[in-house]
Design a protein around this motif. Structure first.
Motif, PDB file in Angstrom:
ATOM      1  N   SER A 306      11.249 120.956  -0.109  1.00  0.00           N
ATOM      2  CA  SER A 306      12.634 121.145  -0.543  1.00  0.00           C
ATOM      3  C   SER A 306      12.826 122.480  -1.242  1.00  0.00           C
ATOM      4  O   SER A 306      13.936 123.042  -1.226  1.00  0.00           O
ATOM      5  N   TYR A 310      16.013 124.879  -0.661  1.00  0.00           N
ATOM      6  CA  TYR A 310      17.011 125.170  -1.689  1.00  0.00           C
ATOM      7  C   TYR A 310      16.603 126.284  -2.650  1.00  0.00           C
ATOM      8  O   TYR A 310      17.379 126.657  -3.528  1.00  0.00           O
ATOM      9  N   GLN A 312      14.422 126.315  -5.094  1.00  0.00           N
ATOM     10  CA  GLN A 312      13.962 125.917  -6.422  1.00  0.00           C
ATOM     11  C   GLN A 312      13.251 124.567  -6.328  1.00  0.00           C
ATOM     12  O   GLN A 312      13.477 123.809  -5.386  1.00  0.00           O
ATOM     13  N   PHE A 314      12.406 120.815  -7.319  1.00  0.00           N
ATOM     14  CA  PHE A 314      12.985 119.600  -7.888  1.00  0.00           C
ATOM     15  C   PHE A 314      11.889 118.546  -7.927  1.00  0.00           C
ATOM     16  O   PHE A 314      11.618 117.875  -6.936  1.00  0.00           O
ATOM     17  N   GLU A 319      17.176 114.260  -9.267  1.00  0.00           N
ATOM     18  CA  GLU A 319      17.766 115.594  -9.374  1.00  0.00           C
ATOM     19  C   GLU A 319      17.888 116.258  -7.999  1.00  0.00           C
ATOM     20  O   GLU A 319      18.854 116.978  -7.740  1.00  0.00           O
ATOM     21  N   LEU A 320      16.926 115.997  -7.119  1.00  0.00           N
ATOM     22  CA  LEU A 320      16.995 116.545  -5.761  1.00  0.00           C
ATOM     23  C   LEU A 320      18.203 115.985  -5.010  1.00  0.00           C
ATOM     24  O   LEU A 320      18.964 116.749  -4.384  1.00  0.00           O
ATOM     25  N   HIS A 323      21.406 117.361  -6.339  1.00  0.00           N
ATOM     26  CA  HIS A 323      21.589 118.756  -5.907  1.00  0.00           C
ATOM     27  C   HIS A 323      22.076 118.815  -4.463  1.00  0.00           C
ATOM     28  O   HIS A 323      22.935 119.652  -4.129  1.00  0.00           O
ATOM     29  N   SER A 326      25.631 118.327  -4.468  1.00  0.00           N
ATOM     30  CA  SER A 326      26.380 119.434  -5.059  1.00  0.00           C
ATOM     31  C   SER A 326      26.562 120.599  -4.092  1.00  0.00           C
ATOM     32  O   SER A 326      27.515 121.371  -4.238  1.00  0.00           O
ATOM     33  N   VAL A 327      25.659 120.726  -3.125  1.00  0.00           N
ATOM     34  CA  VAL A 327      25.758 121.854  -2.174  1.00  0.00           C
ATOM     35  C   VAL A 327      26.325 121.433  -0.833  1.00  0.00           C
ATOM     36  O   VAL A 327      26.729 122.292  -0.030  1.00  0.00           O
TER      37      VAL A 327
END
Length: 558
Positions: A306, A310, A312, A314, A319-320, A323, A326-327
């Motif tokens: 991941s 993305y 970064q 996670f 949280e992954l 995220h 969110s995108v």
């Protein structure tokens, strides 16, 4: 001070609020006994090997195992070395779980009551209180992550209006509005599940572990396929070297053991529900290590892959997924996060019940058996877990994990005492009735209700670890002697406490230290009744006399 009317009213409600007693029961609610504390009757021993396999899939496939790799990589280990530590730790967890579970599967007693044998009738409250304190924090954290699962599910269903609703809480609250709302929605779903008796949890657990397994491998396939490979993290070399690397490996094992220390010391809380004496061994010996190892490995690969997608890392799966929402809110993203969120929701519900509520409910029942049973204990635990505002711990995860994993400093010695007392001091033989008798007639009354041998043994196993523990929490460790002793904390506490406890019992043997007798209670309304008498139990020479005289003399409740 109080009028007669007030006293009568208090007595009425005191009797009214007592824990329910089975019809034609062979026990009474006393200061030491209720339905959930007696040796498990045969009709309630219904758990099969599938149930225990599901138990350990749920217990092993959790956030702790998923993020174990990140903890070990932070210590400077490579991915290969981290997996080696996880494999070794998982096997040790398995061995201790099998050993600690023997007293439940063969004598049908839980950790709460077994603590009376090793610590004394009153002293046994000390290890019980330790587990209660730990469980209050852990349950709150698990409920918080359950709220995040609700946030993911409703975010996928409702869309951005829910997932990204305006935050009306101040920064000092350490939680946003959506997360707080999701937290209480999770509670509404969770609380009715507390009404399910432990012996009837097998089917819900089976459903949960199917969802968990499908979700983990589903996320693994998605991440590797989307990233066109497992990512570069898996090839990261070790940062630490030499003796520093060696001690970090040892400390890494302690961290992993610490995260499961509360669960393995209380294995008998669940194995006492086993249908056959060996029903739990497959789950403890095979499912437990495999699940922890596979979950940790999948967590590493998913995090690595991941990161390619993305940009970064996670480490936390919640949280992954948040995220991803969110995108992208495409139909595919919403469907994927929805089903994954449902699986994590099932996982968190099962974890809250299995790893925290039932065992701690029984611990709380031991504090006041006449008015608290497992179900009421679960409710009290849940109230406390919410009251501590657990989102504050989650938002300070680094130090929080260090403290809770370091709690094995206290639990490791208790585990050593419990196992050493049962296998080496008593040779697995117990005077079961004496565990419910709070007076000098009990084999486990010792000195004023305390077994000073266990107290001395526990102190000897704990005090050398405290300087290193404090230094590790403060972040001031410099790899001196105290720090290295703490790096071996679980093994040190376990073996030192076990050895000292057994040695003191050898030098200063206690009354009725060996031998066995059945579970027997003297009731107000009937003659003493014996249950749980197995082929290998040997009754006291006085038992027949007690039974024969019961119809002739006044029976006093124990």
């Amino acid at each position: 001070m109080f009028s007669e009317k007030t006293k009568r009213r208090a007595a009425y409600w005191g009797k009214k609020l007592e824990c329910p007693v089975d019809e034609d029961a062979n026990y009474e609610n006393t200061y030491w006994c209720n339905r959930d504390l007696i040796p498990m009757p045969e009709d309630r021993r219904v758990w099969t090997w599938q149930g225990f396999a599901g138990y350990w899939i749920i217990t092993g496939a959790n956030n702790s195992a998923w993020t174990a790799g990140s903890t070990l990589l932070a210590l400077g280990l490579s991915v290969g070395q981290s997996m080696g530590v996880i494999v070794g730790s998982a096997l040790i967890i398995s061995i201790i779980a099998i050993t600690a579970g023997h007293m439940g599967s063969h004598n049908y007693l839980g950790f709460t009551v077994m603590s009376r044998a090793s610590w004394g009738m009153i002293g046994g409250f000390w290890p019980v209180l330790n587990r209660i304190v730990t469980a209050c924090i852990w349950l709150g954290v698990q409920i918080t992550w359950g709220g995040q699962a609700i946030k993911i599910v409703l975010g996928a269903v409702i869309g951005p209006k829910y997932a990204f609703m305006k935050n009306t809480l101040p920064l000092s609250a350490n939680i946003d509005t959506c997360s707080l709302v999701s937290f209480f929605i999770f509670l509404v779903i969770f609380c009715p599940l507390l009404l399910i008796p432990p012996e009837k949890l097998q089917m819900p657990l089976k459903v949960a572990f199917v969802l968990i397994v499908c979700n983990i491998f589903g996320m693994l396939i998605w991440s590797v396929r989307t990233a066109h490979g497992p990512g570069t993290l898996l090839h990261s070399p070790a940062v630490a070297s030499g003796s520093t690397l060696g001690w970090n490996v040892v400390y890494g094992i302690q961290v992993i053991l610490g995260l499961w220390s509360g669960g393995i010391v209380g294995q008998s809380d669940w194995t006492r529900y086993a249908k056959t004496p060996n029903a739990s061994i497959f789950g403890q010996g095979v499912t437990a290590p495999l699940t922890i190892i596979i979950t940790a490995l999948c967590g590493l690969i998913i995090t690595s892959a991941s990161a390619q997608i993305y940009g970064q890392y996670f480490w936390n799966p919640f949280e992954l997924l948040l995220h991803i929402q969110s995108v992208s809110m495409t139909p595919a993203a919403r469907a994927g996060t929805f089903f994954s969120g449902i699986a994590f929701l099932a996982s968190q519900l099962a974890l809250c019940i299995v790893l925290n509520c039932v065992s701690t409910g029984m611990d709380m029942a031991a504090l006041c058996p006449r008015w608290i049973n497992i179900r009421r204990g679960c409710c009290i635990l849940t109230v406390i877990a919410v009251a501590v505002c657990p989102w504050n711990f989650v938002n300070n995860a680094g130090k929080f994990i260090t403290v809770l994993s370091g709690w094995s400093v206290f639990l490791s010695g208790m585990t050593g005492i419990l196992i050493g007392d049962y296998f080496l001091v008593r040779k697995t033989q117990l005077h079961k009735g004496d565990m419910y008798r709070g007076n000098r007639g009990s084999a486990y009354w010792y000195t004023a209700g305390f077994n000073w041998r266990a107290i001395v043994a526990w102190i000897m196993g704990v005090w050398p670890l405290l300087p290193g523990f404090v230094r590790r929490v403060r972040g001031t460790n410099t790899q001196n002697g105290w720090d290295h002793v703490y790096d071996m904390s679980y093994f040190f506490g376990f073996f030192v406490s076990l050895a000292v406890h057994c040695l003191l019992h050898t030098i200063f043997p206690a009354k009725k230290q060996t031998g066995a007798s059945p579970f027997m209670l003297e009731l107000h309304r009937t003659a003493p009744i014996m249950i749980g008498l197995e082929a290998n139990d040997h009754a006291d020479s006085n038992d027949e006399d007690k039974v024969s005289k019961a119809g002739k003399e006044t029976i006093v409740p124990v």
